[in-house]
Structure formats: structure tokens, C-alpha cells
Write a protein that holds these residues in place. Structure first.
Motif, PDB file in Angstrom:
ATOM      1  N   UNK A 195       0.797  -1.181  -0.091  1.00 42.75           N
ATOM      2  CA  UNK A 195      -0.275  -0.040  -0.153  1.00 42.75           C
ATOM      3  C   UNK A 195       0.902   1.195  -0.075  1.00 42.75           C
ATOM      4  N   UNK A 196       1.966   1.258   0.677  1.00 43.00           N
ATOM      5  CA  UNK A 196       2.645   2.673   0.884  1.00 43.00           C
ATOM      6  C   UNK A 196       3.272   2.984  -0.674  1.00 43.00           C
ATOM      7  N   UNK A 197       3.390   1.622  -1.502  1.00 36.21           N
ATOM      8  CA  UNK A 197       4.109   2.128  -2.773  1.00 36.21           C
ATOM      9  C   UNK A 197       3.365   2.226  -3.797  1.00 36.21           C
ATOM     10  N   UNK A 198       1.890   2.485  -3.581  1.00 34.56           N
ATOM     11  CA  UNK A 198       0.921   2.742  -4.662  1.00 34.56           C
ATOM     12  C   UNK A 198       0.543   4.215  -4.693  1.00 34.56           C
ATOM     13  N   UNK A 199       0.287   4.820  -5.933  1.00 35.75           N
ATOM     14  CA  UNK A 199       0.134   6.177  -6.247  1.00 35.75           C
ATOM     15  C   UNK A 199      -0.911   6.251  -7.183  1.00 35.75           C
ATOM     16  N   UNK A 200      -1.715   7.412  -7.356  1.00 33.74           N
ATOM     17  CA  UNK A 200      -2.471   8.028  -8.227  1.00 33.74           C
ATOM     18  C   UNK A 200      -1.695   8.693  -9.506  1.00 33.74           C
ATOM     19  N   UNK A 201      -0.497   9.189  -9.368  1.00 38.62           N
ATOM     20  CA  UNK A 201       0.200   9.580 -10.104  1.00 38.62           C
ATOM     21  C   UNK A 201       1.510   8.841 -10.349  1.00 38.62           C
ATOM     22  N   UNK A 202       2.227   8.771 -11.552  1.00 31.98           N
ATOM     23  CA  UNK A 202       3.335   8.000 -12.021  1.00 31.98           C
ATOM     24  C   UNK A 202       4.438   8.915 -11.344  1.00 31.98           C
ATOM     25  N   UNK A 203       5.528   8.222 -11.287  1.00 29.65           N
ATOM     26  CA  UNK A 203       6.632   8.917 -10.561  1.00 29.65           C
ATOM     27  C   UNK A 203       7.848   9.477 -11.678  1.00 29.65           C
ATOM     28  N   UNK A 204       7.465   9.157 -12.877  1.00 30.88           N
ATOM     29  CA  UNK A 204       8.440   9.648 -13.936  1.00 30.88           C
ATOM     30  C   UNK A 204       7.949  10.827 -14.622  1.00 30.88           C
TER      31      UNK A 204
END
Length: 171
Positions: free
Chosen positions: A162-171
Motif C-alpha cells: 500500500x505505501x508503494x501505490x499512487x494515483x500519479x506516476x513517478x516519472x
């Protein structure tokens, strides 16, 4: 001679039964709410045990971040992105099943070899709120990202996915 009741006093007396009924209704509603929260079904523990026992095999593999986001976009109408892939964490793939809605998304992950599952669904499609996991060897963690509700089920003492998931990409 009988004491006189003022007009104000009779008004209070007229509303007293309604106030008492409202108080009883509030207490009953609170008791019902506490009972339903305490008696929610454990749907996540049996799902974890069944998924591991059946070989932890995904219906759809998940090799890249783009595949991950595309699956979420098509199923949840909202992309989710892994913001990192730490050493020892492998996104195995996706299943679907009747868990917290008629067809919930189930992400299969291995964390240092340990099977971990994450059940995902749009909040507006969730029909069951999972209860406490009965198996003392498993833990449940919850997170909401945008319109998506996520439940991580793991033998670990802390959430690893869960801490590794996001609604926005990191790149």
C-alpha cells in the motif's frame, strides 16, 4: 385547589415524549451500528488462504508499471502506479473475484517470497465492508487512493504494498 400549569410548562410536557422517543431511537441506532461493525464477515482471510493454497497463480501477469496502470485504468477507471519496486518485492499479477463487490480486483504480490494480496475496488462499487481477519497469522491494512479502496492482506506486521501505490506516476 390544584396548582396552575403555565402555558410554557404544558409545551414542555407535550414535547417530552417525542424527545424520549428520539433518545431511544438514537441509542438503538448506536447499538445497531456497533453490532454491525463488530459482526462484519471475514472475507479477506479466507480469500488469502484459498489464493495461496491454489498456487498463487494470476489470471493476468503484471510485468511493467505501464501494464499495472493499464489494468487499473481499465478495471477501476483510475490508474494506479507502483511508485517503486524495492528489492524482494514482485508484482505477480491480477485476479478477479467476488470479495468486496461482485467482481473485485485482486493484486498478487510476493514480498521477499511471502505471498501478499491486495483487494481493490472503486468505493462506489464496494458492497461489503470486510471485517476483522480471524486468522491470527494474517494482518489487514487499508488505504484509499482517489476513488479506489485497497485492502492489503499479509502475514507481515506492516503493509509492504500500500505505501508503494499512487494515483500519479513517478516519472
Amino acid at each position: 385547589q390544584l396548582p396552575r400549569v403555565s402555558a410554557h410548562g404544558s409545551r414542555v410536557f407535550r414535547w417530552a415524549p417525542w424527545a424520549a422517543a428520539a433518545a431511544v431511537l438514537l441509542v438503538a441506532l448506536g447499538a445497531w451500528r456497533m453490532w454491525t461493525v463488530g459482526n462484519r464477515p471475514d472475507v479477506l482471510g479466507p480469500l488469502y488462504i484459498q489464493t495461496v493454497a491454489s498456487g498463487f497463480i494470476p489470471e493476468t501477469e503484471c510485468k511493467t508499471d505501464d501494464e499495472f496502470a493499464a489494468w487499473c485504468r481499465s478495471y477501476l477507471r483510475q490508474p494506479l502506479y507502483p511508485i517503486s519496486r524495492p528489492e524482494g518485492l514482485e508484482y505477480v499479477g491480477w485476479n478477479k473475484g467476488r470479495v468486496i463487490s461482485p467482481i473485485s480486483g485482486i493484486l498478487l504480490v510476493r514480498d521477499c517470497g511471502q505471498p501478499v494480496i491486495v483487494v481493490l475496488e472503486r468505493a462506489d462499487r464496494q458492497t461489503i465492508t470486510p471485517g476483522k481477519i480471524v486468522d491470527p497469522g494474517l494482518h489487514k491494512f487499508e488505504k484509499r487512493i482517489g476513488d479506489v479502496v485497497l485492502y492489503e492482506i499479509t502475514p507481515n506486521d506492516k503493509a509492504s504494498v500500500l505505501p508503494l501505490l499512487s494515483a500519479t506516476p513517478t516519472r
